[in-house]
Design an enzyme around this catalytic site. Structure first.
Site, PDB file in Angstrom:
ATOM      1  N   ASP A  36     -44.485 -34.307 -36.716  1.00 21.97           N
ATOM      2  CA  ASP A  36     -44.175 -32.868 -37.259  1.00 21.97           C
ATOM      3  C   ASP A  36     -43.663 -31.670 -36.254  1.00 21.97           C
ATOM      4  OD1 ASP A  36     -45.888 -33.377 -39.445  1.00 21.97           O
ATOM      5  OD2 ASP A  36     -47.476 -33.688 -38.644  1.00 21.97           O
ATOM      6  N   ASP A  92     -56.160 -30.434 -36.133  1.00 24.55           N
ATOM      7  CA  ASP A  92     -55.293 -30.861 -37.277  1.00 24.55           C
ATOM      8  C   ASP A  92     -56.393 -30.039 -39.130  1.00 24.55           C
ATOM      9  OD1 ASP A  92     -53.621 -32.372 -36.461  1.00 24.55           O
ATOM     10  OD2 ASP A  92     -54.491 -35.265 -37.139  1.00 24.55           O
TER      11      ASP A  92
END
Length: 436
Positions: free
Chosen positions: A121, A321
């Protein structure tokens, strides 16, 4: 590039079974390299990142057999280590950040490990120093080819146990160092180790393979090295990040959803943090029931009346997250909340897309955003957007499912990296979503 088209504003209903934990699977799959004996792993999620790692293991020479849905057996008795310096590996390894965790097992068993600079990411700088500083303290020599962006560690005479204090409680760094240390000579002590459920699961699996590890579940691990490890059977936990995603989805869309077999004892602060936004969660055995929040949900305040602040921290703190999910859910809460993303500096940059949809968000800086909730008095508007990373992608999908009209999300491959058959499972709950 694939796209989702979503007709929003439709309440969902039904049961959902969470997938196996992505972050645990990436560690556990690398651990099969520590033994030449057969290792069986169950509840492996069928997602892009995990499948990429399985392909890398196959190209490395691991014999892989699929036993059924989510179940594989691995035998690493005849590895082709030349693959590690091939152009194919440079391409495959650089596309998956989790590939870094093959280095520890290979270093422990074969005295060398190589990896191209891994991807993942785009959520800010994510250093690899913890991994390699740990290997160096165990006696490995480090080299880095700057032109090819290629890392290597070598210990032809084996590794030697030592004491180390980690600069940061890195989950993947801890996993990598533990896998290297289980076959080192003597005793290794790791202080400030990450202690997430994923690390606990990895350590428990290694113990089942014959490793000697004390302090599992704490930030102080003591490892007495052994000469060899053996085969075992291991089952991966349900994905707590996906469970949190379903909680947020249910609240945001005023849906009645039951999440099956969530393994409550491994959820940490997740249920109580959602409760801070006023979201009701019922424990029914090992299942979780989210009622339809038809009257909305109200943000709590601190005891002194100050604005609620939700931030991330290493386990047992709240996982980073899920902060993207918390942020999007807060856009329809009754009240205001400050979201503070401490661990990554670019994870909040997707809020411009929510603002385009009508959300009231003040982006204070790369780490902080203040959200003034609509209390469902003003519905988000459908729009066209693109998924920047896994967690922002699922957050935008939740926003689209709650919005008025038809939204389009491009670059959904990012969502597929972390969520198994997300469109099919949403359809089973009554969502109107199409993959194009």
């Amino acid at each position: 590039m694939a796209t989702f088209q979503i007709e929003g504003g439709i309440p969902l209903k039904g049961e959902i079974q969470p997938q196996g934990a992505k972050n645990e699977a990436l560690q556990i799959l690398c651990a099969v390299l520590l033994t030449k004996e057969e290792v069986r792993i169950d509840n492996i999620p069928d997602i892009v990142d995990v499948n990429k790692l399985i392909d890398i293991l196959s190209n490395l020479g691991v014999k892989i057999r699929k036993n059924g849905k989510g179940s594989y057996s691995f035998i690493s008795d005849d590895l082709q280590l030349d693959y590690l310096e091939s152009e194919l590996f440079k391409k495959e390894g650089s596309s998956l950040r989790g590939s870094i965790m093959i280095v520890g097992p290979l270093l422990a068993r074969f005295g060398k490990g190589y990896i191209p600079r891994p991807g993942g990411d785009k959520i800010g700088r994510r250093r690899l120093d913890t991994h390699f500083e740990g290997f160096i303290k165990l006696g490995a020599k480090f080299r880095y080819n700057k032109e090819e962006r290629f890392y290597g560690v070598e210990a032809p005479n084996g590794l030697t146990g030592t004491y180390m204090l980690l600069e940061e409680a890195s989950v993947t760094g801890t996993a990598n160092i533990v896998m290297a240390a289980v076959m080192a000579k003597g005793k290794t002590t790791i202080y400030n180790a990450a202690c997430e459920p994923y690390i606990q699961q990895l350590c428990s699996m290694l113990v089942a393979m014959g490793a000697r590890i004390k302090g599992i579940g704490s930030n102080l691990l003591e490892i007495d090295g052994v000469e060899e490890l053996h085969g075992c059977t291991h089952s991966i936990l349900p994905d707590m990040i996906e469970i949190g995603s379903w909680i947020g989805l249910a609240a945001m869309t005023k849906s009645e959803i039951t999440i099956k077999n969530v393994s409550w004892k491994h959820l940490g602060l997740i249920p109580s943090t959602f409760a801070k936004l006023g979201i009701q969660i019922e424990k029914r055995g090992d299942d979780m029931f989210i009622p339809a929040h038809r009257d909305g949900y109200e943000v709590q305040s601190f005891i002194d009346g100050s604005i609620m602040n939700i931030s991330d921290a290493p386990w047992p703190g709240f996982t980073p997250d899920l902060l993207s999910i918390m942020l999007v859910v807060a856009t329809q809460a009754r009240g205001s909340v400050l979201i503070h993303q401490k661990m990554f500096e670019s994870r909040l940059f997707f809020v411009d897309k929510l603002i385009d949809m009508g959300a009231k968000i003040i982006l204070c800086d790369p780490h902080r955003a203040t959200i003034i909730g609509h209390d469902f008095k003003s519905q988000l508007k459908a729009t066209v957007m693109s998924s920047p990373d896994i967690r922002a992608g699922i957050s935008l999908l939740i926003a689209a499912l709650s919005a008025k009209g038809t939204s389009t999300i491009h670059n959904i491959e990012q969502i597929d990296r972390g969520y198994e058959n997300i469109d099919g499972r949403l359809k089973a709950l009554g969502a109107k979503i199409a993959r194009i």
